[in-house]
Design a protein around this motif. Structure first.
Motif, PDB file in Angstrom:
ATOM      1  N   TYR A  69       0.703  -1.162  -0.105  1.00 40.46           N
ATOM      2  CA  TYR A  69      -0.008   0.086   0.114  1.00 40.46           C
ATOM      3  C   TYR A  69       0.931   1.254  -0.032  1.00 40.46           C
ATOM      4  CZ  TYR A  69      -4.351  -2.716   0.774  1.00 40.46           C
ATOM      5  OH  TYR A  69      -5.291  -3.638   0.520  1.00 40.46           O
ATOM      6  N   TYR A  70       0.518   2.078  -0.823  1.00 40.97           N
ATOM      7  CA  TYR A  70       1.503   3.408  -1.011  1.00 40.97           C
ATOM      8  C   TYR A  70       0.490   4.682  -0.827  1.00 40.97           C
ATOM      9  CZ  TYR A  70       4.469   0.178  -3.579  1.00 40.97           C
ATOM     10  OH  TYR A  70       5.285  -0.854  -4.223  1.00 40.97           O
ATOM     11  N   CYS A  71       1.050   5.679  -0.361  1.00 39.86           N
ATOM     12  CA  CYS A  71       0.206   6.905  -0.290  1.00 39.86           C
ATOM     13  C   CYS A  71       1.082   7.968  -1.355  1.00 39.86           C
ATOM     14  CB  CYS A  71       0.037   7.535   1.013  1.00 39.86           C
ATOM     15  SG  CYS A  71       1.773   8.005   1.821  1.00 39.86           S
ATOM     16  N   GLY A  72       0.388   8.623  -1.990  1.00 35.93           N
ATOM     17  CA  GLY A  72       0.848   9.469  -3.123  1.00 35.93           C
ATOM     18  C   GLY A  72       0.229  10.929  -3.196  1.00 35.93           C
ATOM     19  N   THR A  73       0.766  11.733  -3.844  1.00 33.67           N
ATOM     20  CA  THR A  73       0.380  13.119  -4.268  1.00 33.67           C
ATOM     21  C   THR A  73       0.776  13.792  -5.333  1.00 33.67           C
ATOM     22  OG1 THR A  73      -0.211  15.341  -3.181  1.00 33.67           O
ATOM     23  CG2 THR A  73       2.073  14.406  -2.889  1.00 33.67           C
ATOM     24  N   ASP A  74      -0.067  14.518  -5.982  1.00 31.80           N
ATOM     25  CA  ASP A  74       0.533  15.249  -7.331  1.00 31.80           C
ATOM     26  C   ASP A  74       0.467  16.813  -6.970  1.00 31.80           C
ATOM     27  OD1 ASP A  74      -1.476  13.269  -9.460  1.00 31.80           O
ATOM     28  OD2 ASP A  74       0.569  13.162  -8.867  1.00 31.80           O
ATOM     29  N   LEU A  75       0.596  17.098  -5.440  1.00 28.50           N
ATOM     30  CA  LEU A  75       0.279  18.507  -5.177  1.00 28.50           C
ATOM     31  C   LEU A  75      -0.561  19.381  -5.587  1.00 28.50           C
ATOM     32  CD1 LEU A  75       4.563  19.117  -4.977  1.00 28.50           C
ATOM     33  CD2 LEU A  75       2.714  18.138  -3.014  1.00 28.50           C
ATOM     34  N   TRP A  76      -1.694  18.615  -5.913  1.00 28.57           N
ATOM     35  CA  TRP A  76      -3.033  19.117  -6.269  1.00 28.57           C
ATOM     36  C   TRP A  76      -4.075  19.354  -5.061  1.00 28.57           C
ATOM     37  CZ3 TRP A  76      -4.075  16.236 -11.624  1.00 28.57           C
ATOM     38  CH2 TRP A  76      -3.133  16.706 -12.438  1.00 28.57           C
ATOM     39  N   ALA A  77      -4.867  20.294  -5.067  1.00 30.35           N
ATOM     40  CA  ALA A  77      -5.762  20.507  -4.035  1.00 30.35           C
ATOM     41  C   ALA A  77      -6.681  19.460  -4.038  1.00 30.35           C
ATOM     42  CB  ALA A  77      -6.337  21.935  -3.972  1.00 30.35           C
ATOM     43  N   GLY A  78      -7.117  19.012  -5.164  1.00 31.94           N
ATOM     44  CA  GLY A  78      -8.231  18.042  -5.143  1.00 31.94           C
ATOM     45  C   GLY A  78      -8.072  16.726  -5.729  1.00 31.94           C
ATOM     46  N   CYS A  79      -8.917  15.946  -5.359  1.00 35.38           N
ATOM     47  CA  CYS A  79      -8.604  14.349  -6.198  1.00 35.38           C
ATOM     48  C   CYS A  79      -9.338  14.183  -7.442  1.00 35.38           C
ATOM     49  CB  CYS A  79      -9.167  13.255  -5.165  1.00 35.38           C
ATOM     50  SG  CYS A  79      -8.682  13.304  -3.351  1.00 35.38           S
ATOM     51  N   GLY A  80      -9.915  15.298  -7.885  1.00 30.98           N
ATOM     52  CA  GLY A  80     -10.488  15.051  -9.157  1.00 30.98           C
ATOM     53  C   GLY A  80     -11.698  14.392  -9.387  1.00 30.98           C
ATOM     54  N   GLY A  81     -12.484  14.093  -8.021  1.00 30.16           N
ATOM     55  CA  GLY A  81     -13.558  13.255  -7.938  1.00 30.16           C
ATOM     56  C   GLY A  81     -13.304  11.780  -8.099  1.00 30.16           C
ATOM     57  N   GLU A  82     -12.000  11.065  -7.901  1.00 29.69           N
ATOM     58  CA  GLU A  82     -11.989   9.802  -8.101  1.00 29.69           C
ATOM     59  C   GLU A  82     -10.455   9.333  -7.577  1.00 29.69           C
ATOM     60  OE1 GLU A  82     -11.588   9.364 -12.465  1.00 29.69           O
ATOM     61  OE2 GLU A  82      -9.532  10.566 -12.571  1.00 29.69           O
ATOM     62  N   VAL A  83     -10.336   8.068  -7.348  1.00 23.66           N
ATOM     63  CA  VAL A  83      -9.190   7.568  -6.777  1.00 23.66           C
ATOM     64  C   VAL A  83      -8.228   7.441  -8.251  1.00 23.66           C
ATOM     65  CG1 VAL A  83      -9.993   6.534  -5.038  1.00 23.66           C
ATOM     66  CG2 VAL A  83     -10.125   5.437  -7.291  1.00 23.66           C
ATOM     67  N   THR A  84      -6.848   7.344  -8.023  1.00 24.55           N
ATOM     68  CA  THR A  84      -5.847   7.017  -9.164  1.00 24.55           C
ATOM     69  C   THR A  84      -4.794   6.223  -8.617  1.00 24.55           C
ATOM     70  OG1 THR A  84      -4.779   8.269 -10.809  1.00 24.55           O
ATOM     71  CG2 THR A  84      -4.670   9.096  -8.558  1.00 24.55           C
ATOM     72  N   VAL A  85      -3.980   5.841  -9.419  1.00 24.12           N
ATOM     73  CA  VAL A  85      -2.726   5.039  -9.194  1.00 24.12           C
ATOM     74  C   VAL A  85      -1.492   5.361  -9.509  1.00 24.12           C
ATOM     75  CG1 VAL A  85      -4.330   2.769  -9.196  1.00 24.12           C
ATOM     76  CG2 VAL A  85      -2.900   3.769 -11.373  1.00 24.12           C
ATOM     77  N   THR A  86      -1.535   6.748  -9.991  1.00 25.42           N
ATOM     78  CA  THR A  86      -0.367   7.187 -10.426  1.00 25.42           C
ATOM     79  C   THR A  86       0.020   8.701  -9.744  1.00 25.42           C
ATOM     80  OG1 THR A  86      -1.181   8.254 -12.441  1.00 25.42           O
ATOM     81  CG2 THR A  86       0.090   6.221 -12.725  1.00 25.42           C
ATOM     82  N   PHE A  87       1.193   8.822  -9.157  1.00 26.61           N
ATOM     83  CA  PHE A  87       1.271  10.147  -8.519  1.00 26.61           C
ATOM     84  C   PHE A  87       2.751  10.800  -8.888  1.00 26.61           C
ATOM     85  CE2 PHE A  87      -2.471   9.952  -5.785  1.00 26.61           C
ATOM     86  CZ  PHE A  87      -2.673   8.823  -6.039  1.00 26.61           C
TER      87      PHE A  87
END
Length: 125
Positions: free
Chosen positions: A94-112
């Motif tokens: 299990y990994y946590c990640g971020t793109d340094l954006w304020a929002g998730c864009g309404g969905e989960v994702t697998v690339t950060f």
């Protein structure tokens, strides 16, 4: 430099629970969206959850089905993934990640752009 560190993984029996933690350096975790994804051996990555940076709204992968909850403690600067009613199919890193954006864009994702080294979760039957 942005660094994320996951912890809390381990071995648990079927229907057990684990709480994973994600800590960050260089920024506070309520500034940007933080996502969790997982990868099992021989399987593709799978988005688990995401929590918005500003309003804390959360999103989950379909397979979660109410079993997992992601939340944060702003005083400790930690984002958690509480996992209940685990099954062997939840085994993976299990990994946590971020793109340094304020929002998730309404969905989960697998690339950060940034992610930690992961923490192993193993669920025995």
């Amino acid at each position: 430099q942005v660094q994320l560190v996951e912890s809390g993984g381990g071995l648990v029996q079927r229907e057990g629970s684990l709480r994973l933690s994600c800590t960050a350096s260089e920024f506070t975790l309520d500034t940007y969206a933080i996502g969790w994804f997982r990868q099992a051996p021989g399987q593709e990555r799978e988005g688990v959850s995401c929590i918005n940076g500003r309003d804390g709204e959360t999103y989950y992968g379909d397979f979660v089905k109410g079993r997992f909850t992601t939340f944060r403690d702003t005083r400790k600067n930690v984002v958690y993934l509480q996992m209940n009613n685990l099954s062997p199919e939840d085994t993976g890193i299990y990994y946590c990640g971020t793109d340094l954006w304020a929002g998730c864009g309404g969905e989960v994702t697998v690339t950060f752009d940034y992610r930690g080294q992961g923490t192993q979760v193993t669920v025995s039957s």
